[in-house]
Design an enzyme around this catalytic site. Sequence first.
Site, PDB file in Angstrom:
ATOM      1  N   HIS A  75       0.825  -1.208   0.000  1.00 56.71           N
ATOM      2  CA  HIS A  75       0.000   0.000   0.000  1.00 56.71           C
ATOM      3  C   HIS A  75       0.862   1.262   0.000  1.00 56.71           C
ATOM      4  O   HIS A  75       1.263   1.743   1.053  1.00 56.71           O
ATOM      5  CB  HIS A  75      -0.895  -0.034   1.251  1.00 56.71           C
ATOM      6  CG  HIS A  75      -1.977   0.983   1.262  1.00 56.71           C
ATOM      7  ND1 HIS A  75      -3.220   0.724   1.810  1.00 56.71           N
ATOM      8  CD2 HIS A  75      -2.037   2.268   0.820  1.00 56.71           C
ATOM      9  CE1 HIS A  75      -3.977   1.803   1.701  1.00 56.71           C
ATOM     10  NE2 HIS A  75      -3.272   2.759   1.116  1.00 56.71           N
ATOM     11  N   HIS A  77       1.330   5.231  -2.109  1.00 52.35           N
ATOM     12  CA  HIS A  77       0.819   6.206  -3.079  1.00 52.35           C
ATOM     13  C   HIS A  77       2.038   6.874  -3.701  1.00 52.35           C
ATOM     14  O   HIS A  77       2.727   7.636  -3.022  1.00 52.35           O
ATOM     15  CB  HIS A  77      -0.050   7.247  -2.382  1.00 52.35           C
ATOM     16  CG  HIS A  77      -1.265   6.651  -1.720  1.00 52.35           C
ATOM     17  ND1 HIS A  77      -2.453   6.465  -2.371  1.00 52.35           N
ATOM     18  CD2 HIS A  77      -1.449   6.155  -0.464  1.00 52.35           C
ATOM     19  CE1 HIS A  77      -3.336   5.900  -1.546  1.00 52.35           C
ATOM     20  NE2 HIS A  77      -2.742   5.704  -0.376  1.00 52.35           N
ATOM     21  N   LEU A  78       2.314   6.558  -4.958  1.00 51.23           N
ATOM     22  CA  LEU A  78       3.522   7.122  -5.583  1.00 51.23           C
ATOM     23  C   LEU A  78       3.212   8.355  -6.433  1.00 51.23           C
ATOM     24  O   LEU A  78       4.121   8.962  -6.997  1.00 51.23           O
ATOM     25  CB  LEU A  78       4.269   6.060  -6.395  1.00 51.23           C
ATOM     26  CG  LEU A  78       4.769   4.845  -5.592  1.00 51.23           C
ATOM     27  CD1 LEU A  78       5.752   4.027  -6.408  1.00 51.23           C
ATOM     28  CD2 LEU A  78       5.401   5.237  -4.263  1.00 51.23           C
ATOM     29  N   ASN A 109      -5.200   5.911  -6.832  1.00 51.49           N
ATOM     30  CA  ASN A 109      -5.790   7.259  -6.757  1.00 51.49           C
ATOM     31  C   ASN A 109      -4.834   8.324  -7.274  1.00 51.49           C
ATOM     32  O   ASN A 109      -4.537   9.314  -6.619  1.00 51.49           O
ATOM     33  CB  ASN A 109      -6.280   7.587  -5.330  1.00 51.49           C
ATOM     34  CG  ASN A 109      -5.169   7.610  -4.299  1.00 51.49           C
ATOM     35  OD1 ASN A 109      -4.105   7.034  -4.511  1.00 51.49           O
ATOM     36  ND2 ASN A 109      -5.401   8.284  -3.184  1.00 51.49           N
ATOM     37  N   HIS A 247      -5.437  -0.674   5.787  1.00 48.99           N
ATOM     38  CA  HIS A 247      -5.198   0.124   7.013  1.00 48.99           C
ATOM     39  C   HIS A 247      -6.269  -0.009   8.108  1.00 48.99           C
ATOM     40  O   HIS A 247      -6.964   0.959   8.425  1.00 48.99           O
ATOM     41  CB  HIS A 247      -4.975   1.594   6.675  1.00 48.99           C
ATOM     42  CG  HIS A 247      -5.885   2.183   5.607  1.00 48.99           C
ATOM     43  ND1 HIS A 247      -7.239   2.037   5.615  1.00 48.99           N
ATOM     44  CD2 HIS A 247      -5.591   2.944   4.512  1.00 48.99           C
ATOM     45  CE1 HIS A 247      -7.751   2.673   4.574  1.00 48.99           C
ATOM     46  NE2 HIS A 247      -6.773   3.230   3.888  1.00 48.99           N
ATOM     47  N   ASP A 320       1.049   2.550   3.763  1.00 46.62           N
ATOM     48  CA  ASP A 320       0.159   3.646   3.355  1.00 46.62           C
ATOM     49  C   ASP A 320       0.988   4.922   3.163  1.00 46.62           C
ATOM     50  O   ASP A 320       0.593   6.012   3.593  1.00 46.62           O
ATOM     51  CB  ASP A 320      -0.983   3.868   4.347  1.00 46.62           C
ATOM     52  CG  ASP A 320      -2.102   4.700   3.721  1.00 46.62           C
ATOM     53  OD1 ASP A 320      -1.987   5.085   2.542  1.00 46.62           O
ATOM     54  OD2 ASP A 320      -3.104   4.981   4.417  1.00 46.62           O
TER      55      ASP A 320
HETATM   56  O1  DOR Z   1      -4.309   9.112   4.799  1.00 48.83           O
HETATM   57  C1  DOR Z   1      -4.587   8.725   3.673  1.00 48.83           C
HETATM   58  N1  DOR Z   1      -3.992   9.237   2.587  1.00 48.83           N
HETATM   59  N2  DOR Z   1      -5.518   7.775   3.526  1.00 48.83           N
HETATM   60  C2  DOR Z   1      -5.975   7.406   2.325  1.00 48.83           C
HETATM   61  O2  DOR Z   1      -6.821   6.535   2.275  1.00 48.83           O
HETATM   62  C3  DOR Z   1      -5.494   8.076   1.095  1.00 48.83           C
HETATM   63  C4  DOR Z   1      -4.140   8.643   1.312  1.00 48.83           C
HETATM   64  C5  DOR Z   1      -3.694   9.575   0.218  1.00 48.83           C
HETATM   65  O3  DOR Z   1      -3.854   9.243  -0.973  1.00 48.83           O
HETATM   66  O4  DOR Z   1      -3.157  10.635   0.520  1.00 48.83           O
END
Ligand code: DOR
Length: 448
Positions: A75, A77-78, A109, A247, A320
């Site tokens: 998990h 986010h790049l 996302n 998470h 995350d």
């Molecule tokens: O804290 C978070 N940030 N939870 C998420 O589900 C998305 C993520 C993000 O993309 O910044």
Amino acid sequence: MPASPQVPDAPELLVLTHIQAIDPGSGLDAVVDIVVEQGRITRVGRDAAGEELRRAGRVIDGTGLWALPAFVDLHAHLREPGEEYKEDVASGLAAAAAGGFAHVCCMPNTKPVNDTRAVTEAILARAAAVGGVALHPIGAITRKLEGHELTEMADLRDAGAVAVSDDGRCVGSSAVMRRALEYARTFDLPVIQHAEDHALTEGAQMHDGPTATRLGLRGWPRVAEDVIVARDVLLAEATGARYHVAHVSSAGAVRILREAKSRGLRVTAEVTPHHLLLTDEAVLGYETACKVNPPLREARDRQALREALADGTIDAIATDHAPHSSLEKEVEFALAAPGMIGLELVVPLLLDLVRQGALPLSRLVDALTRAPARIVGLEAPAIAVGRRAELAIVAPERRYKLEGLRSKSRNTPFWGREVVGSVELTLAGGRVVYRRAPAASTGGAEAR
Ligand code: DOR
């Protein structure tokens, strides 16, 4: 000679001597020599590296160091495509390498959302150009993460997606979730849910508890997570699909997962380092670095998460990793974006739980390697002869300040904190993708 993650370094012969090798997969926990030739592990054993090999190769004295199978993150986010000022594939994979990871799964996302074969292929092309740590895209469950129309999961899977998720948003409709599970089951793709009943969290800023009241912030109640996990477990049972909870943050969700697992359902879960370590009180002072979604909860939730991770109810640790710039974080709390970075913080932060006796080291390693690999169907890194070298070399006693990270973003409440335990060297795909630059005063894992 720091290895640039962009130009992975492939030594013909790398010899690690007298190193504590810990691989729960094979039950290995012993001081050994490890020999890597042309990217493969060719010897593991006490005094396995003879004088000849030592003379011929690059030697690392492993005394006082640990060799672990390199980690797998489910998990991250790049931010590429679309928000490269926060992170991109190159900086994200560099951060992953510095954190001890050989495999990273990236959430969809992005901008545009990874809901098509074209976006999945573009991300994989970027990762191939960067090299080093392997990137595994996660495709969206619904188009544009809007929760209505299912994506073409067959295309996403064929392009290389290892799972589907609308992370950041919850699939709220039971009808859509049921169809998603049915469809994903035909390809045996895991469906990863961001469990949040948005009707219960409208305008929420942090965990709904005494700290929120004190700060005058609207609360995100635990039950908003619990109702979705409970519903989804029933849907997973009805469809026979593979369901994974992202998470997990609440004691209630843990209880539901424990019951589901006791009945043998194909349900798995992950927890983040920040939910294992912090509580909602970290938000006091309107600390935007501690604004995350789901929010940091109370001590009893944190305790339930630790126990569930230790007993295997929660299978994996996932970072995350959610980079944001100062534009999104140095603002009024209500306007701040949720998320914190995590790829480079796993070893320095989580070894503390082992030292406190809250988590056995072998479970920590399993939760970072075999468990996440199994969930997304990857071959887990292992310390075994014949396997491609994927190793995290850790100095468990090294004390240093957390700063100068490789991520483009700095949004972590742990920035500047003194920690104990560092990643010295990472091998991914048979190559050295990270080597910690030796500190002037203390020296590092030096290779010659
Ligand atoms: O804290 C978070 N940030 N939870 C998420 O589900 C998305 C993520 C993000 O993309 O910044």
